[in-house]
Write a protein that holds these residues in place. Sequence first.
Motif, PDB file in Angstrom:
ATOM      1  N   LEU A 270      39.362  41.519  38.127  1.00  0.00           N
ATOM      2  CA  LEU A 270      39.944  42.719  37.526  1.00  0.00           C
ATOM      3  C   LEU A 270      39.344  44.009  38.053  1.00  0.00           C
ATOM      4  O   LEU A 270      39.968  45.071  37.952  1.00  0.00           O
ATOM      5  CB  LEU A 270      39.782  42.662  36.001  1.00  0.00           C
ATOM      6  N   VAL A 271      38.123  43.954  38.603  1.00  0.00           N
ATOM      7  CA  VAL A 271      37.475  45.186  39.045  1.00  0.00           C
ATOM      8  C   VAL A 271      37.748  45.510  40.510  1.00  0.00           C
ATOM      9  O   VAL A 271      37.245  46.500  41.022  1.00  0.00           O
ATOM     10  CB  VAL A 271      35.943  45.119  38.824  1.00  0.00           C
ATOM     11  N   MET A 272      38.552  44.707  41.182  1.00  0.00           N
ATOM     12  CA  MET A 272      38.799  44.939  42.597  1.00  0.00           C
ATOM     13  C   MET A 272      39.827  46.050  42.811  1.00  0.00           C
ATOM     14  O   MET A 272      40.868  46.085  42.170  1.00  0.00           O
ATOM     15  CB  MET A 272      39.312  43.665  43.275  1.00  0.00           C
ATOM     16  N   ASP A 273      39.530  46.956  43.730  1.00  0.00           N
ATOM     17  CA  ASP A 273      40.462  48.038  44.052  1.00  0.00           C
ATOM     18  C   ASP A 273      41.473  47.626  45.112  1.00  0.00           C
ATOM     19  O   ASP A 273      42.594  48.122  45.131  1.00  0.00           O
ATOM     20  CB  ASP A 273      39.696  49.260  44.578  1.00  0.00           C
ATOM     21  N   THR A 274      41.082  46.760  46.048  1.00  0.00           N
ATOM     22  CA  THR A 274      41.946  46.399  47.168  1.00  0.00           C
ATOM     23  C   THR A 274      41.942  44.894  47.376  1.00  0.00           C
ATOM     24  O   THR A 274      40.998  44.197  46.978  1.00  0.00           O
ATOM     25  CB  THR A 274      41.476  47.061  48.477  1.00  0.00           C
ATOM     26  N   PRO A 275      42.977  44.341  48.035  1.00  0.00           N
ATOM     27  CA  PRO A 275      42.982  42.917  48.347  1.00  0.00           C
ATOM     28  C   PRO A 275      41.785  42.503  49.209  1.00  0.00           C
ATOM     29  O   PRO A 275      41.261  41.398  49.066  1.00  0.00           O
ATOM     30  CB  PRO A 275      44.304  42.734  49.107  1.00  0.00           C
ATOM     31  N   ARG A 276      41.351  43.382  50.108  1.00  0.00           N
ATOM     32  CA  ARG A 276      40.203  43.045  50.948  1.00  0.00           C
ATOM     33  C   ARG A 276      38.959  42.805  50.093  1.00  0.00           C
ATOM     34  O   ARG A 276      38.213  41.842  50.293  1.00  0.00           O
ATOM     35  CB  ARG A 276      39.940  44.170  51.951  1.00  0.00           C
ATOM     36  N   GLU A 277      38.723  43.689  49.107  1.00  0.00           N
ATOM     37  CA  GLU A 277      37.574  43.530  48.227  1.00  0.00           C
ATOM     38  C   GLU A 277      37.686  42.254  47.406  1.00  0.00           C
ATOM     39  O   GLU A 277      36.702  41.536  47.213  1.00  0.00           O
ATOM     40  CB  GLU A 277      37.449  44.737  47.297  1.00  0.00           C
ATOM     41  N   ALA A 278      38.891  41.974  46.923  1.00  0.00           N
ATOM     42  CA  ALA A 278      39.088  40.763  46.122  1.00  0.00           C
ATOM     43  C   ALA A 278      38.762  39.515  46.943  1.00  0.00           C
ATOM     44  O   ALA A 278      38.094  38.597  46.461  1.00  0.00           O
ATOM     45  CB  ALA A 278      40.520  40.704  45.608  1.00  0.00           C
ATOM     46  N   ALA A 279      39.214  39.480  48.201  1.00  0.00           N
ATOM     47  CA  ALA A 279      38.951  38.325  49.057  1.00  0.00           C
ATOM     48  C   ALA A 279      37.455  38.190  49.344  1.00  0.00           C
ATOM     49  O   ALA A 279      36.902  37.085  49.366  1.00  0.00           O
ATOM     50  CB  ALA A 279      39.736  38.443  50.363  1.00  0.00           C
ATOM     51  N   GLU A 280      36.781  39.314  49.558  1.00  0.00           N
ATOM     52  CA  GLU A 280      35.348  39.262  49.843  1.00  0.00           C
ATOM     53  C   GLU A 280      34.565  38.751  48.641  1.00  0.00           C
ATOM     54  O   GLU A 280      33.625  37.962  48.789  1.00  0.00           O
ATOM     55  CB  GLU A 280      34.847  40.650  50.258  1.00  0.00           C
ATOM     56  N   VAL A 281      34.947  39.198  47.453  1.00  0.00           N
ATOM     57  CA  VAL A 281      34.231  38.744  46.263  1.00  0.00           C
ATOM     58  C   VAL A 281      34.518  37.274  45.989  1.00  0.00           C
ATOM     59  O   VAL A 281      33.625  36.517  45.601  1.00  0.00           O
ATOM     60  CB  VAL A 281      34.587  39.620  45.047  1.00  0.00           C
ATOM     61  N   LEU A 282      35.747  36.826  46.220  1.00  0.00           N
ATOM     62  CA  LEU A 282      36.056  35.415  46.062  1.00  0.00           C
ATOM     63  C   LEU A 282      35.211  34.579  47.013  1.00  0.00           C
ATOM     64  O   LEU A 282      34.678  33.525  46.646  1.00  0.00           O
ATOM     65  CB  LEU A 282      37.542  35.169  46.332  1.00  0.00           C
ATOM     66  N   ALA A 283      35.062  35.048  48.242  1.00  0.00           N
ATOM     67  CA  ALA A 283      34.230  34.339  49.206  1.00  0.00           C
ATOM     68  C   ALA A 283      32.773  34.334  48.766  1.00  0.00           C
ATOM     69  O   ALA A 283      32.075  33.322  48.865  1.00  0.00           O
ATOM     70  CB  ALA A 283      34.370  34.983  50.591  1.00  0.00           C
ATOM     71  N   ALA A 284      32.313  35.470  48.260  1.00  0.00           N
ATOM     72  CA  ALA A 284      30.918  35.582  47.826  1.00  0.00           C
ATOM     73  C   ALA A 284      30.616  34.680  46.645  1.00  0.00           C
ATOM     74  O   ALA A 284      29.509  34.161  46.511  1.00  0.00           O
ATOM     75  CB  ALA A 284      30.601  37.031  47.469  1.00  0.00           C
ATOM     76  N   LEU A 285      31.602  34.501  45.767  1.00  0.00           N
ATOM     77  CA  LEU A 285      31.401  33.647  44.598  1.00  0.00           C
ATOM     78  C   LEU A 285      31.400  32.172  44.967  1.00  0.00           C
ATOM     79  O   LEU A 285      31.111  31.323  44.138  1.00  0.00           O
ATOM     80  CB  LEU A 285      32.506  33.927  43.565  1.00  0.00           C
ATOM     81  N   GLY A 286      31.739  31.880  46.208  1.00  0.00           N
ATOM     82  CA  GLY A 286      31.730  30.490  46.650  1.00  0.00           C
ATOM     83  C   GLY A 286      32.854  29.683  46.050  1.00  0.00           C
ATOM     84  O   GLY A 286      32.722  28.473  45.825  1.00  0.00           O
ATOM     85  N   THR A 287      33.981  30.342  45.754  1.00  0.00           N
ATOM     86  CA  THR A 287      35.095  29.631  45.158  1.00  0.00           C
ATOM     87  C   THR A 287      35.716  28.674  46.157  1.00  0.00           C
ATOM     88  O   THR A 287      35.613  28.852  47.371  1.00  0.00           O
ATOM     89  CB  THR A 287      36.165  30.620  44.676  1.00  0.00           C
TER      90      THR A 287
END
Length: 203
Positions: free
Chosen positions: A180-197
Amino acid sequence: MNSPSIEDIARLVPGVRDAARVTVDGPDAARLVLFVAAGGSTNPDRVTRAVLAALRTAPPTVPRPDAVLVRAELPRGADGLPDLAALGVLARGAQSPAAAAERAAAAEEEPAGQPDAAGPEPVPTPLQRIVLGAWAQVLGLAQVGLDDNFHEIGGDSTTAIEIAFRLRGQFQDIDLTEILVMDTPREAAEVLAALGTRQDRPA
């Protein structure tokens, strides 16, 4: 007289609306990351340079951040203050090896001098394509760019929740607040990767 904080100094830079810092664990030591909100139309590189230049003139007692990350807006909690937990997630995502691998993969998938037919933006990675697809479907858009700002292309709190649930259906162990806190799709993808999903089913 007390020394100004790094947030105080950053807020004096033209174009900066707000600032907040978080400390996250790095590969070798803790890292101090300064987030600044500068609106969606401001050049992030220019803001970063201006903030760093302002900090160079600050008293030596003012800590220097290891990184400055520019966002259109800062995520906020129920009290209206910057959500430091959400910013911590973003900071870890920006520096994680997985996020770096995502960016490297994007560069490798598009040969130099051969932009994607849809425009100059590099070809999205598989993870980025999943996020882009979710945004486009929920927002009813034919195409969404990796750096499109969620609120500027018609997003609101309701569609943010819809996107979060759609992505949660494709990944395991996703905390909805991280999306919910992501501003852009790029940020969302990076955080998903960082979370190890882990992708639960093919895109």
